[in-house]
Scaffold this motif. Structure first.
Motif, short mmCIF file in Angstrom:
data_model
loop_
_atom_site.label_atom_id
_atom_site.label_comp_id
_atom_site.label_asym_id
_atom_site.label_seq_id
_atom_site.Cartn_x
_atom_site.Cartn_y
_atom_site.Cartn_z
N ASN A 214 -11.06 55.36 -35.30
CA ASN A 214 -9.68 55.34 -35.77
C ASN A 214 -8.85 56.34 -34.98
O ASN A 214 -9.27 57.46 -34.79
CB ASN A 214 -9.62 55.74 -37.24
CG ASN A 214 -10.40 54.78 -38.08
OD1 ASN A 214 -10.25 53.57 -37.94
ND2 ASN A 214 -11.24 55.31 -38.94
N GLY A 215 -7.69 55.90 -34.57
CA GLY A 215 -6.85 56.80 -33.79
C GLY A 215 -7.37 56.98 -32.39
O GLY A 215 -6.92 57.85 -31.66
N GLY A 396 5.31 51.46 -33.72
CA GLY A 396 3.86 51.38 -33.51
C GLY A 396 3.12 50.52 -34.52
O GLY A 396 1.93 50.28 -34.38
N ALA A 397 3.81 50.04 -35.55
CA ALA A 397 3.16 49.23 -36.59
C ALA A 397 2.76 47.87 -36.02
O ALA A 397 3.32 47.43 -35.03
CB ALA A 397 4.11 49.04 -37.77
N PRO A 398 1.88 47.13 -36.67
CA PRO A 398 1.07 47.51 -37.83
C PRO A 398 -0.16 48.32 -37.43
O PRO A 398 -0.87 47.92 -36.51
CB PRO A 398 0.65 46.17 -38.40
CG PRO A 398 0.63 45.25 -37.24
CD PRO A 398 1.67 45.74 -36.28
N ALA A 399 -0.33 49.43 -38.09
CA ALA A 399 -1.49 50.31 -37.88
C ALA A 399 -1.74 50.58 -36.39
O ALA A 399 -2.84 50.45 -35.91
CB ALA A 399 -2.74 49.73 -38.55
N GLY A 400 -0.68 50.90 -35.67
CA GLY A 400 -0.83 51.32 -34.28
C GLY A 400 -1.00 50.20 -33.28
O GLY A 400 -1.29 50.46 -32.11
N ARG A 411 4.71 60.67 -29.34
CA ARG A 411 4.30 60.96 -30.71
C ARG A 411 3.44 62.24 -30.75
O ARG A 411 3.68 63.14 -31.55
CB ARG A 411 3.50 59.78 -31.30
CG ARG A 411 3.26 59.88 -32.79
CD ARG A 411 2.35 58.77 -33.28
NE ARG A 411 0.96 58.95 -32.90
CZ ARG A 411 0.12 59.77 -33.51
NH1 ARG A 411 0.52 60.48 -34.53
NH2 ARG A 411 -1.11 59.90 -33.09
N GLY B 268 6.06 47.48 -43.75
CA GLY B 268 5.43 47.28 -42.44
C GLY B 268 5.50 48.47 -41.51
O GLY B 268 4.75 48.52 -40.55
N GLU B 427 -1.58 53.12 -43.78
CA GLU B 427 -1.14 51.86 -43.18
C GLU B 427 -2.34 50.99 -42.81
O GLU B 427 -2.34 49.78 -43.03
CB GLU B 427 -0.28 52.13 -41.95
CG GLU B 427 0.27 50.85 -41.34
CD GLU B 427 1.39 51.11 -40.35
OE1 GLU B 427 2.56 51.07 -40.77
OE2 GLU B 427 1.10 51.36 -39.17
N VAL B 431 -2.60 47.39 -44.38
CA VAL B 431 -2.42 46.23 -43.50
C VAL B 431 -3.75 45.62 -43.07
O VAL B 431 -3.91 44.40 -43.07
CB VAL B 431 -1.59 46.63 -42.25
CG1 VAL B 431 -1.44 45.45 -41.31
CG2 VAL B 431 -0.22 47.12 -42.67
N ASN B 432 -4.71 46.48 -42.72
CA ASN B 432 -5.97 45.95 -42.19
C ASN B 432 -7.09 45.96 -43.22
O ASN B 432 -8.24 45.71 -42.86
CB ASN B 432 -6.41 46.76 -40.97
CG ASN B 432 -5.41 46.65 -39.83
OD1 ASN B 432 -4.66 45.68 -39.76
ND2 ASN B 432 -5.39 47.63 -38.96
N ARG B 439 -11.99 55.36 -44.59
CA ARG B 439 -10.79 55.61 -43.77
C ARG B 439 -10.20 56.98 -44.09
O ARG B 439 -9.73 57.68 -43.18
CB ARG B 439 -9.76 54.50 -44.01
CG ARG B 439 -8.60 54.52 -43.05
CD ARG B 439 -9.04 54.30 -41.61
NE ARG B 439 -7.93 54.41 -40.67
CZ ARG B 439 -7.49 55.56 -40.16
NH1 ARG B 439 -8.06 56.69 -40.50
NH2 ARG B 439 -6.48 55.58 -39.32
#
Lengths: 453, 460
Positions: A214-215, A396-400, A411, B268, B427, B431-432, B439
């Motif tokens: 993640n990230g 940057g959505a959704p989730a990057g 950022r 979103g 998010e 979303v996912n 997480r």
């Protein structure tokens, strides 16, 4: 061990890039390579091989030594070749002006000052910052060696070391294949066709060395490839197609041309706002249109929220960027089309070439230099200028999924104030742009004709 | 060459003259007024206009001072620009800075290692009146005082202070047979089931709020859970973050469940204040959890669009004892190193800025809580709260909080980046459909390393 590996690799790459025809030449190349490796590792204080450094940092250290060895070898060779050429040509090198040695420097000084203060110095500072942990206004600065870089790579140092080597070997293999294949044979044709795609192997290889947690940077890498690739590809194709249409003799052509070029005058953030106004699911213009249409037909339809779907979010960014670039590309393609020799087209028409054949065989090659120029400027745009568009459209959505390299740099480095990591990412983007540009130059060598011969 | 050299000398002299201009501690007079720069992180007409008007009034009352207001688009920009200005030796006197960066403001030092800001309490030095302006610092309401008091003093002058409150579209609620806004998570779920079950249910969902770190922190405060160790960083520098406490996981899980059931609208994007507010104003959702700073605007929007807006406390978890909500907003920081005349002018202005009359006007304009007790009683006396009950909710909610570290809120380095880690994780979950516990664990690791980085640079 790391230092030993650096010395061997530096010597090898130094000799390889400088030349190894005679023993003396080979030795000099190796020495230059070792010098290059030592310069960069010395600048870092050999921290990559310190006892507390991660193994990935060690791998990066060896790679860095190798890269500098190559640069030193190839650079010295280029200087030697230039000298030899100068001596051999017998060119008259002194003119009738007999001025002091500092005159040329004085005349050059405005340019040099600007370059030094606005380009080289900031670039140097970015490189320095990328090895630090620091914030604006922090009382201390901590040395981070290369961990700002190794943090965004996968944890396993073997993967980081092996995968790019395999990719380079594959590219080298393709080069060898091209050289060995019998000219004129099918084999050679296939080899030549495969050659431009060597870069894809490297691009694919990098996918595996970026961190996937993640990230992690892998997502940023994929986002950047997809958004930049589609933006540049679509903007170039659509630009050429529209230019071809707008080149013909149509009534009111100047009005069309003006309107088509218009988006070029708009800044990237404004493009973002415009598309936000259109596609926003709550209050956007299209949402209203879809709603009214649904009510009219009696169906319960509504515009999907583009920020919640990976595909739609990326498509919206690409669409906005393509729209923004289109006017610029159109302008240059229009100018280019005016230089296409009319006589050749007429001759081809007489010889029975259809319009597609004329386009493919005469127009496209004539546009080569312009297409090459646009490719570079469009790539630069898609790497650097999309920030404003993304910031207003998706953040940057959704989730990057729409966070590209430049967005992530701002950022991390500006919004979060982490100057070191921001600088490290910006070095990576810098290297990527340099690499792609160099590859494009190599690819275009001999293919693009700037003359009318 | 000589000419060029001369030009260079002249140039450097001018540069030296410019940088040395604010030395000396001359008296402020009407003929030779002292300029006080105030940098504000608002750029909208209403809020920036309020600051500009007060500055003009102050200058009219005290002709020996000129208060100049400069607008910036965000707190981060103000802070960054201020740091650069300080390095250049030309800092503004007053800087508007937000609560999450309190620790960073305290830690900020200039090139020589001196603190950038000075304590307002210390500068006032027990005076009750400065240049004829009454000192109101001691009268600041307890929620703000508690949050911003560090080592027994207020380093900055509280200004815009709000809390998270819920806004309900009572027309929709009543149509669904609900007479009062829901108070707990369970009540929200029941109400939402009723609302979404209606044939003409709101089109986008039942409830929404921005995915902003502040709401996550509010939920921790409500449950009495700390965000960081050392009593939320108030007993000593925080060295550990706690993003995956049970209270935190409960909240994120509830949030995610609400999204899965279609009751919660995720617009979103992270920190989407505009999108969530727009959905509520367009009646596409029935309830909005938001900052009380927009109470006046949201109530008015309801009137304009023909629906009744009722404000209430932020819903809490009925399974945990309610400990209280925290504040949010910003304060006015005073830079260090001013001469006495300038400093007194700045202090007088800060106290004038939040005097009962101005604090009440600010509250009416926006919905930020009245910052002093005398402003509250003034508004009460005017009958304002009877007239607009929504405006009282944020103050009441803050008064209901227990004065514990959890309900006061955390002091944390690198807080803005840590908030981003939280919202990115949420998010991903929304979303996912990422697993909440896994997480949040990875968010915890990431946030901890951000805090470690920060403490490596600033910690003792």
């Amino acid at each position: 061990m790391g230092i030993l590996a650096s010395v061997i690799i530096s010597a090898l790459l130094g000799a390889l890039s400088f030349g190894y025809k005679s023993r003396r030449e080979g030795a000099m190349g190796a020495a230059l390579g070792i010098l290059g490796g030592a310069v960069i590792l010395g600048a870092l204080g050999f921290c990559t091989f310190a006892s507390d450094a991660e193994s990935t940092e060690g791998v990066l250290g060896v790679a860095l030594a190798g890269a500098f060895a190559w640069m030193f070898g190839a650079g010295t060779k280029a200087v030697f070749n230039q000298r030899a050429a100068d001596l051999g040509s017998g060119e008259i090198r002194t003119g009738t002006y007999n001025l002091s040695w500092w005159w040329p420097w004085l005349l050059l000084s405005p340019t040099l000052l600007i370059l030094v203060f606005f380009l080289y110095l900031p670039a140097y500072q970015t490189f320095t910052l990328s090895t630090k942990l620091t914030r604006l206004g922090a009382p201390r600065v901590a040395d981070r060696c290369l961990s700002n870089f190794s943090d965004i790579l996968v944890v396993n140092p073997t993967t980081v070391a092996i995968i790019p080597l395999i990719a380079i070997a594959a590219i080298w293999g393709i080069g060898l294949w091209n050289r060995l294949a019998m000219p004129g044979s099918t084999n050679a044709a296939i080899a030549a066709a495969v050659r431009p795609f060597g870069i894809l192997i490297l691009i694919f290889a990098f996918y595996f060395i970026f961190e996937n947690e993640n990230g992690g940077y892998r997502q940023i890498y994929v986002n950047t490839l997809i958004i930049s690739g589609f933006t540049v590809g679509l903007a170039m194709i659509a630009g050429l197609a529209l230019a071809y249409l707008a080149f013909g003799r149509i009534k009111g052509i100047t009005v069309y041309r003006t309107l088509l070029i218009w988006p070029y005058a708009i800044s990237p953030p404004v493009a973002g706002i415009l598309f936000f106004m259109m596609f926003n699911a709550t209050g956007g213009i299209l949402a209203h249109v879809v709603d009214s249409f649904g009510n009219f037909v009696g169906l319960d339809v509504s515009l999907p929220n583009y920020t919640k779907s990976v595909g739609l979010a990326r498509a919206t960014i690409i669409l906005a960027s393509v729209w923004k670039l289109l006017g610029y590309n159109l302008l240059f393609f229009l100018a280019g089309l005016q230089t296409v020799p009319r006589a050749q087209i007429e001759a081809a028409t007489l010889d029975g070439a259809n319009s597609w054949q004329r386009f493919r065989k005469i127009v496209v090659p004539a546009l080569g230099p312009i297409a090459f120029f646009l490719l570079i400027t469009n790539l630069t745009y898609s790497f650097f200028d999309v920030y404003g568009t993304i910031d207003f459209l998706t953040k940057g959505a959704p989730a990057g999924a729409t966070s590209v390299a430049i967005y992530e740099i701002i950022r991390v480095g500006v919004d979060n104030g982490d100057l070191g990591r921001g600088a490290a990412q910006s070095v990576i983007l810098f290297l990527a742009v340099i690499g792609l540009t160099a590859w494009q130059f190599r690819q275009s060598e001999g293919r693009i004709s700037y003359g009318s011969t | 060459m000589k000419k060029l050299f001369g030009l260079l000398v002249a140039f450097s002299l001018v540069a030296a003259a410019c940088s040395g201009s604010d030395e000396g501690g001359a008296e402020a007079t009407a003929e030779n007024p002292v300029t006080i720069q105030m940098w504000v992180a608002f750029s909208d007409d209403a809020r920036l206009g309020f600051a500009e008007d007060r500055a003009a009034e102050f200058t009219a009352n005290h002709p020996e001072y000129i208060v100049e207001v400069t607008s910036f688009d965000s707190y981060n920009t103000v802070f960054e620009q201020a740091q650069l200005a300080i390095d250049e030796g030309n800092p503004p006197e007053i800087i508007h800075f937000f609560e999450a960066a309190t620790q960073e403001a305290l830690d900020a030092v200039d090139k020589d290692g001196n603190p950038i800001f000075q304590s307002v309490t210390e500068a006032i030095d027990g005076r009750t009146e400065i240049l004829g302006e009454e000192v109101v610092l001691g009268d600041v309401v307890s929620a703000a005082t508690n949050y911003y008091t560090i080592d027994g003093q207020l380093y900055s002058m509280p200004w815009n202070t709000s809390s998270t409150t819920m806004f309900s579209n009572m027309d929709i609620l009543e149509a669904a047979g609900i007479s009062e806004p829901p108070k707990t998570w369970a009540e929200v779920e029941t109400a939402c089931d009723a609302i979404m079950g209606m044939p003409d249910a709101p089109s986008e969902g039942c409830i929404t709020w921005p995915n902003h770190g502040w709401f996550f922190e509010q939920a921790l405060g409500q449950a009495g859970a700390n965000l960081a160790n050392n009593d939320n960083g108030r007993a000593g520098r925080a060295t550990e973050v706690m993003l995956n406490s049970d209270a935190a996981l409960d909240y994120v899980q509830w949030w995610s469940d609400m999204e899965d059931s279609g009751n919660y609208l995720y617009t979103g994007t992270q920190r989407d204040w505009d999108g969530t507010s727009a959905a509520f104003q367009a009646q596409n959702v029935a309830m909005l959890v938001y900052s009380s700073s927009d109470t006046t605007a949201l109530t008015a929007a309801g009137d304009e669009n023909g629906f009744k807006v009722q404000s209430s406390f932020m819903p809490f978890n009925q399974d945990r004892e309610y400990a209280g909500n925290l504040i949010g907003g910003a304060t006015l920081w005073m830079t260090a190193g001013m001469d006495t005349a300038t400093q007194d002018g700045a202090l007088a202005f800060l106290n004038y800025f939040s005097n009962p009359e101005n604090a009440a006007a600010w509250h009416k304009l926006t919905g930020y809580i009245p910052i002093t007790n005398s402003a509250v009683s003034r508004l009460d006396g005017e009958g304002w709260y009877a007239e607009s009950p929504n405006s009282k909710v944020a103050s009441d909610q803050l008064d209901a909080a227990a004065n514990t570290p959890a309900s006061t809120g955390a002091l944390l380095g690198n807080f803005v980046a840590i908030r981003d880690v939280v919202t990115a994780a949420i998010e991903d979950i929304l979303v996912n459909d990422a697993d909440v516990a896994t997480r949040m664990q990875s968010a915890q690791d990431e946030a901890q390393s951000l805090l470690d980085d920060y403490n490596e640079l600033y910690g003792g």
